[in-house]
Motif scaffolding. Sequence first.
Motif, short mmCIF file in Angstrom:
data_model
loop_
_atom_site.label_atom_id
_atom_site.label_comp_id
_atom_site.label_asym_id
_atom_site.label_seq_id
_atom_site.Cartn_x
_atom_site.Cartn_y
_atom_site.Cartn_z
N LEU A 1 -78.81 -3.47 -11.92
CA LEU A 1 -78.06 -2.34 -12.31
C LEU A 1 -77.01 -2.03 -11.20
N LEU A 2 -77.70 -1.92 -10.12
CA LEU A 2 -76.63 -1.40 -8.99
C LEU A 2 -75.78 -2.65 -8.73
N VAL B 1 -81.21 -9.06 -15.32
CA VAL B 1 -80.21 -8.06 -15.55
C VAL B 1 -78.98 -8.99 -15.69
N GLU B 2 -78.55 -9.84 -14.85
CA GLU B 2 -77.46 -10.58 -15.05
C GLU B 2 -77.28 -11.41 -16.25
N ALA B 3 -78.41 -11.69 -16.82
CA ALA B 3 -78.54 -12.66 -17.96
C ALA B 3 -78.17 -11.74 -19.03
N SER B 4 -78.52 -10.36 -18.96
CA SER B 4 -78.10 -9.32 -20.01
C SER B 4 -76.93 -8.45 -19.70
N ARG B 5 -76.12 -9.11 -18.99
CA ARG B 5 -74.94 -8.17 -18.55
C ARG B 5 -74.21 -7.61 -20.03
N VAL B 6 -73.77 -8.54 -20.85
CA VAL B 6 -73.26 -8.10 -22.03
C VAL B 6 -73.58 -7.06 -22.69
N GLU B 7 -74.95 -7.04 -22.95
CA GLU B 7 -75.71 -5.75 -23.77
C GLU B 7 -75.81 -4.54 -22.73
N ILE B 8 -75.81 -4.72 -21.51
CA ILE B 8 -75.87 -3.69 -20.56
C ILE B 8 -74.62 -2.76 -20.19
#
Length: 355
Positions: free
Chosen positions: A4-5, A339-346
């Motif tokens: 996230l950072l 986290v990178e794979a979920s970038r759009v959702e995040i």
Amino acid sequence: MRGLLDLGMLDRAVAGFDTYVGSSAGSINSTVLAAHADEPAVGVAALEGIWGNLQANQVFRTDVRSLSGIGVKWAWDLTFGGAIGGVTPKSLLDTTPLRELLEERVPWDRLDAQVESGAVHALAIAATDLYTADGTTFLHGSAATKLWHRRRWRIEPTHIRAPHVLASSAIPIFFPSVEIAGRHYGDGSVRNTAPLSPAINLGAERIVAVSVREPGRTGAVALPTEAPTIAQIAGVLLDAVMLDAIEVDVEHSARVNSSVVACQTGDPSNPFRRVDVLWLRPSTNLTAIAADLAHRIPAVVRYMMRGLGSAESITELSSYLLFDAAFCQRLIDLGRADVEASRVEIESFFAPNNP
């Protein structure tokens, strides 16, 4: 949190976290992040410094004399406990080093300052009362922080310190209980069937929930036919009481949100509100990673574990006792990739126009 950072999502202008909740190992992470609420990057770096350099002897005594002494006491009580009329309280491991690590590496004065300045609304740490089987939430917040009531739980306002975090992290049987004000506590995940509850009761409307379990498996799985060993049964029990709760609670939160939308009346006295949850979890079974690195568990501990079952059957237990920098670094790398794979959702969750 490192992922996230990397995405720029921990900047206070973007995230603005003001409430931190944790149990078990999560109590350590939540406490360190709360102590650095005004500097999230420093908090994440502090956690990486702890986990990325961790050794087993920083968590429990690993010398042959200590472990052998504990083993002898267990054998004595199992053999002669009925004859002598009782046993002495004990655990499989001595976690004195973990207490020392927490005292040294967590900036407790800084935590107090974050709460006093208002940067942290509250830090809530879960533990389990081992005599009543009730849950306890140790709550470090301002005097104005509103308490709440929950069946089989007690809310304890306090200044959180190392004993509270140690109690929340005391894995049943393996780690000793922790005495605080005359009560004996163990791992907070044992009773914590609704881990989102403290954050919601503290007023949170948006929650980032981090768990350590991959999404549930579907489809048929080939299973062995022989009876499970004690090690396998112990692993299943630990898995059941410590890893299932967030998945169930997130699903429950989604159902409540749907009901709130369907029943929205605009009535200010309506006690229900929408709570958005960003659920971050690993894409890989952490037990499989632990199995690859199980040889890094101290030899004496592996020897004791082998008394419970074969090398293959103790893999589940290994994931709970593998306090090792290489293992933790694998988990950090996995977290960043997920986290990178979920970038759009995040990014959608943290977007300014997200209601």
